[in-house]
Design a protein around this motif. Structure first.
Motif, PDB file in Angstrom:
ATOM      1  N   ALA A 245       0.823  -1.212   0.000  1.00  0.00           N
ATOM      2  CA  ALA A 245       0.000   0.000   0.000  1.00  0.00           C
ATOM      3  C   ALA A 245       0.862   1.269   0.000  1.00  0.00           C
ATOM      4  N   ASN A 246       2.139   1.136   0.411  1.00  0.00           N
ATOM      5  CA  ASN A 246       3.019   2.311   0.439  1.00  0.00           C
ATOM      6  C   ASN A 246       3.378   2.818  -0.952  1.00  0.00           C
ATOM      7  N   LEU A 247       3.282   1.977  -1.967  1.00  0.00           N
ATOM      8  CA  LEU A 247       3.843   2.328  -3.268  1.00  0.00           C
ATOM      9  C   LEU A 247       3.229   3.605  -3.848  1.00  0.00           C
ATOM     10  N   LEU A 248       1.907   3.651  -3.975  1.00  0.00           N
ATOM     11  CA  LEU A 248       1.271   4.847  -4.540  1.00  0.00           C
ATOM     12  C   LEU A 248       1.414   6.037  -3.604  1.00  0.00           C
ATOM     13  N   ALA A 249       1.352   5.796  -2.293  1.00  0.00           N
ATOM     14  CA  ALA A 249       1.491   6.892  -1.339  1.00  0.00           C
ATOM     15  C   ALA A 249       2.865   7.543  -1.468  1.00  0.00           C
ATOM     16  N   PHE A 250       3.914   6.738  -1.554  1.00  0.00           N
ATOM     17  CA  PHE A 250       5.257   7.288  -1.680  1.00  0.00           C
ATOM     18  C   PHE A 250       5.452   7.959  -3.039  1.00  0.00           C
ATOM     19  N   THR A 255       8.787  10.299  -3.059  1.00  0.00           N
ATOM     20  CA  THR A 255       9.786   9.610  -2.243  1.00  0.00           C
ATOM     21  C   THR A 255       9.904   8.141  -2.619  1.00  0.00           C
ATOM     22  N   LEU A 256       9.530   7.812  -3.865  1.00  0.00           N
ATOM     23  CA  LEU A 256       9.649   6.454  -4.388  1.00  0.00           C
ATOM     24  C   LEU A 256      10.913   6.373  -5.259  1.00  0.00           C
ATOM     25  N   PRO A 257      12.002   5.811  -4.761  1.00  0.00           N
ATOM     26  CA  PRO A 257      13.255   5.799  -5.532  1.00  0.00           C
ATOM     27  C   PRO A 257      13.097   5.074  -6.870  1.00  0.00           C
ATOM     28  N   THR A 258      13.532   5.724  -7.908  1.00  0.00           N
ATOM     29  CA  THR A 258      13.303   5.247  -9.277  1.00  0.00           C
ATOM     30  C   THR A 258      14.610   5.318 -10.072  1.00  0.00           C
ATOM     31  N   ARG A 259      14.842   4.291 -10.883  1.00  0.00           N
ATOM     32  CA  ARG A 259      16.015   4.223 -11.766  1.00  0.00           C
ATOM     33  C   ARG A 259      17.285   4.642 -11.020  1.00  0.00           C
ATOM     34  N   ASN A 260      17.594   3.851 -10.020  1.00  0.00           N
ATOM     35  CA  ASN A 260      18.802   4.057  -9.213  1.00  0.00           C
ATOM     36  C   ASN A 260      18.863   5.453  -8.589  1.00  0.00           C
ATOM     37  N   GLU A 267       6.489   6.523 -13.353  1.00  0.00           N
ATOM     38  CA  GLU A 267       5.279   6.589 -14.164  1.00  0.00           C
ATOM     39  C   GLU A 267       4.541   5.247 -14.198  1.00  0.00           C
ATOM     40  N   GLY A 268       5.256   4.166 -13.938  1.00  0.00           N
ATOM     41  CA  GLY A 268       4.619   2.847 -13.963  1.00  0.00           C
ATOM     42  C   GLY A 268       4.089   2.400 -12.624  1.00  0.00           C
ATOM     43  N   ALA A 269       4.123   3.266 -11.617  1.00  0.00           N
ATOM     44  CA  ALA A 269       3.705   2.869 -10.272  1.00  0.00           C
ATOM     45  C   ALA A 269       2.282   2.321 -10.206  1.00  0.00           C
ATOM     46  N   PRO A 270       1.292   2.924 -10.893  1.00  0.00           N
ATOM     47  CA  PRO A 270      -0.074   2.387 -10.775  1.00  0.00           C
ATOM     48  C   PRO A 270      -0.200   0.922 -11.176  1.00  0.00           C
ATOM     49  N   ARG A 271       0.594   0.461 -12.122  1.00  0.00           N
ATOM     50  CA  ARG A 271       0.511  -0.933 -12.548  1.00  0.00           C
ATOM     51  C   ARG A 271       0.997  -1.885 -11.454  1.00  0.00           C
ATOM     52  N   LEU A 272       1.852  -1.386 -10.564  1.00  0.00           N
ATOM     53  CA  LEU A 272       2.429  -2.221  -9.515  1.00  0.00           C
ATOM     54  C   LEU A 272       1.768  -2.003  -8.165  1.00  0.00           C
ATOM     55  N   ALA A 273       0.800  -1.125  -8.115  1.00  0.00           N
ATOM     56  CA  ALA A 273       0.210  -0.729  -6.837  1.00  0.00           C
ATOM     57  C   ALA A 273      -0.649  -1.834  -6.234  1.00  0.00           C
ATOM     58  N   ALA A 274      -0.704  -1.853  -4.907  1.00  0.00           N
ATOM     59  CA  ALA A 274      -1.511  -2.844  -4.195  1.00  0.00           C
ATOM     60  C   ALA A 274      -2.975  -2.748  -4.580  1.00  0.00           C
ATOM     61  N   LEU A 418      25.562  -1.576   2.644  1.00  0.00           N
ATOM     62  CA  LEU A 418      24.210  -2.139   2.557  1.00  0.00           C
ATOM     63  C   LEU A 418      23.344  -1.245   1.675  1.00  0.00           C
ATOM     64  N   GLU A 419      22.696  -1.865   0.695  1.00  0.00           N
ATOM     65  CA  GLU A 419      21.915  -1.096  -0.281  1.00  0.00           C
ATOM     66  C   GLU A 419      20.705  -0.430   0.362  1.00  0.00           C
ATOM     67  N   LEU A 420      20.370   0.747  -0.168  1.00  0.00           N
ATOM     68  CA  LEU A 420      19.287   1.569   0.367  1.00  0.00           C
ATOM     69  C   LEU A 420      17.913   0.942   0.146  1.00  0.00           C
ATOM     70  N   PRO A 421      17.027   1.051   1.123  1.00  0.00           N
ATOM     71  CA  PRO A 421      15.638   0.607   0.954  1.00  0.00           C
ATOM     72  C   PRO A 421      14.822   1.652   0.203  1.00  0.00           C
ATOM     73  N   GLY A 422      13.516   1.458   0.134  1.00  0.00           N
ATOM     74  CA  GLY A 422      12.664   2.261  -0.727  1.00  0.00           C
ATOM     75  C   GLY A 422      12.190   3.576  -0.143  1.00  0.00           C
ATOM     76  N   TYR A 423      13.125   4.403   0.319  1.00  0.00           N
ATOM     77  CA  TYR A 423      12.809   5.712   0.909  1.00  0.00           C
ATOM     78  C   TYR A 423      13.823   6.707   0.375  1.00  0.00           C
ATOM     79  N   GLU A 424      13.356   7.736  -0.313  1.00  0.00           N
ATOM     80  CA  GLU A 424      14.244   8.733  -0.908  1.00  0.00           C
ATOM     81  C   GLU A 424      14.753   9.686   0.177  1.00  0.00           C
ATOM     82  N   PRO A 425      16.060   9.669   0.515  1.00  0.00           N
ATOM     83  CA  PRO A 425      16.562  10.477   1.629  1.00  0.00           C
ATOM     84  C   PRO A 425      16.420  11.974   1.430  1.00  0.00           C
TER      85      PRO A 425
END
Length: 605
Positions: A245-250, A255-260, A267-274, A418-425
């Motif tokens: 559920a966080n995907l569309l909200a972020f 704050t949704l990290p995209t393409r490194n 732009e493709g977030a809605p297709r992957l949204a919960a 350690l690689e970053l999680p899904g939060y844009e700093p």
């Protein structure tokens, strides 16, 4: 006699040679009370049992499975355990939590922790129950996914055993390999590689005793109350849509990290949204052992089969790599499960490689952002450690950048390796501090400061003193929950967390513990983690973010930008050191060392 909920001992197992030998290791009640269990107790054990400077993949490096006083009680979400070791990915302390019946059976072998050292002569499984330990050769399990290895091991040894296993990536010591059990993973930091380096395919445990609590009636009443509250609004998001559920909200708040991490909206977030997947693909909801929340959401896969999906694996294998096709993301996530690799580190490392290809630094023209088939091909190469790209990416983004050079470390999405999680700093600046100073590296589970950023009470684009306080507070809360252990999805049901957690501990253990003591315990655990890392060579220079985050503003649209420069981050880090009682170089001061209880008990080997 140990406090309620504890046995007062760990089991030290050496798998060197063709047999397993084990000795008990006594745990003083002051240590148990001072570290609680789980991640806290595991940190203390690593201080005592890991030789300074040990290679994480060496036989002498300990791998600890650690339980807590709450495991085996009827308290919801308490069937969890911690795995703690020195990380082959970061070279520092790492810990990972997992939920399953393995936690209950492991504790009821009669131990508060099981610590494994040595290296077996051939691929083997380790069995531990009330009758002792034994090592059994298991060459037939070689190369199997963890789930298949679990099934085969239980068929061979009996259904009463609970199993934690590694996949092929762990056997090949991919530096971010996982340990799996019941389809769940102790995921971050490469614990599966540590287990693989010991030539162990699986650890099997079987209950052989019982453990008592101080106030059985009180625990039952608290369990009923906590279960009731776990069905309330604080956990509704997890029950209804899960973490995805966080995907569309972020995405909506950039704050949704995209393409490194070159963008923060996809732009493709809605297709992957919960919301979309729930309608089109949702087939079931599931719960961890002893959990009443039921956050796990199962989706149908193209061509048949089902897949559990969470925000972090969708983020890392979707937007971070520019992939928007849900079938391709599902397939990549399933492949990570089969190989036994951390989806966050896998996605982050592959996204870094995709950018290297764009810049002409890697000669792999097929590896492009947005190409789901290329993503899957790269995952296979990593899991197989195939010569060239597979060997490179199996090392993680920091080590790989060291090989490639050309300043590629500047855009490697990692902290301390350690690689970053899904939060844009840059657009979550309390979280930026939490990621920079965390002992495990870039991690969202040991610092939930993003909650403060998204609360509306802070300016999330302008970090300052309030952000420091938020980072410290959320880190303290995580330290206690990860050591008791309780699932963080319960955190919102507690009105006065430290006092309520103290009440639960008192019922189980019989200790007269209060909120003030637990806050002190949290600070002790956080300082002990930092002290271990300092011992292993960490410095204040490691408490930072990748240059991309500090030098390149983030475009938010409509002329808005989010920027976090090195000066602001350094000021927040300095504020964090002061709040933690550390010296200006981030070191634990001498006056606080006795509080870590590292000399409390003589080694009893």
């Amino acid at each position: 006699m140990a406090a309620g909920g504890f046995f007062g001992r760990a089991l030290l197992v050496d798998v060197a040679g063709g047999t397993a030998s084990a000795v008990p290791y006594e745990l003083d009640e002051r240590v148990l009370r001072g570290y609680l269990g789980g991640v806290g107790l595991g940190t203390w054990l690593l201080h005592r049992l890991a030789p300074a400077g040990v290679d994480p993949l060496a036989p002498a490096a300990p791998l600890a499975f650690v339980f807590s006083s709450l495991v085996g009680t009827p308290l919801t979400t308490s069937a969890k355990f911690a795995v703690v070791a020195k990380s082959p990915l970061t070279g520092l302390l790492t810990d990972a939590l997992a939920s399953s019946q393995f936690a209950i059976a492991g504790k009821l072998t009669g131990h508060d922790a099981i610590v494994i050292r040595g290296r077996a002569e051939e691929l083997s499984v380790l069995l531990i129950d009330g009758d002792g330990v034994r090592l059994e050769p298991a060459p037939e399990l070689s190369g199997l996914p963890a789930a298949e290895a679990e099934r085969a091991a239980r068929e061979r040894f009996g259904r009463t055993w609970r199993t934690a296993a590694i996949g092929p990536a762990g056997e090949r010591q991919v530096r971010y390999a996982t340990i799996s059990h019941d389809g769940r993973h102790a995921g971050r930091g490469g614990l599966g590689a540590v287990m693989g380096a010991k030539n162990l395919k699986a650890v099997l445990v079987r209950a052989g005793t019982k453990v008592s609590v101080a106030d059985q009636a009180g625990v039952l009443a608290a369990a009923r109350d906590l279960r009731r509250r776990s069905f309330g609004p604080a956990t509704a998001k997890y029950r209804e849509l899960g973490t995805l559920a966080n995907l569309l909200a972020f995405n909506a708040v950039s704050t949704l990290p995209t393409r490194n991490f070159t963008a923060a909206t996809f732009e493709g977030a809605p297709r992957l949204a919960a919301e979309e997947l729930h309608e089109l693909r949702g087939v079931a909801r599931n719960s961890c052992a002893s959990c009443s929340i039921g956050c796990e959401h199962i989706y149908s896969r193209k061509g048949g089969g089902k897949q559990r999906m969470e925000y972090e694996n969708v983020f890392a294998l979707g937007p971070l790599c520019g992939v928007s096709d849900p079938d391709e993301v599902f397939a990549a996530s399933a492949r990570c499960d089969e190989l036994g690799i951390d989806t966050i580190s896998a996605g982050g490392t592959i996204a870094w490689a995709m950018e290297c290809v764009e810049r002409g630094l890697l000669d792999e023209p097929w590896l492009k952002f947005g190409d789901g088939a290329a993503l899957l091909r790269a995952l296979n190469a990593i899991g197989e450690r195939s010569p060239g790209l597979g060997e490179l990416l199996a090392e993680g983004s920091r080590r790989a950048a060291g090989v490639v050079g050309h300043a590629s470390i500047d855009f490697a999405p990692q902290v301390k390796g350690l690689e970053l999680p899904g939060y844009e700093p840059r657009s979550l600046q309390a979280m930026a501090l939490g990621l920079a100073v965390n002992a495990r590296g870039a991690d969202h589970n040991r610092s939930g400061a993003y909650e403060a950023d998204l609360s509306g009470e802070l300016d999330r684009l302008a970090g300052g003193a309030a952000h420091v306080a938020a980072a410290v507070d959320t880190e303290d809360r995580a330290a206690v929950m990860d050591s008791m252990i309780l699932c963080k999805f319960l955190r919102g049901v507690f009105d006065d967390p430290f006092a309520e957690w103290a009440g639960l501990l008192a019922l189980v253990t019989g200790w007269q513990v209060d909120a003030a003591e637990l806050r002190g315990t949290a600070r002790r655990i956080v300082r002990a983690k930092r002290a271990f890392n300092l011992r292993e060579g960490a410095t204040a220079a490691d408490d930072t973010l990748p240059p991309r985050m500090l030098e390149t503003p983030l475009e938010l649209g409509s002329g808005r930008r989010a920027a976090l420069d090195a000066t602001r981050l350094r000021a927040m880090v300095a504020g964090y050191y002061a709040a933690r009682g550390l010296d200006p170089e981030g070191r634990v001061v001498a006056a606080d060392l006795p509080d870590l209880l590292l000399d409390e008990v003589e080694d009893r080997e």
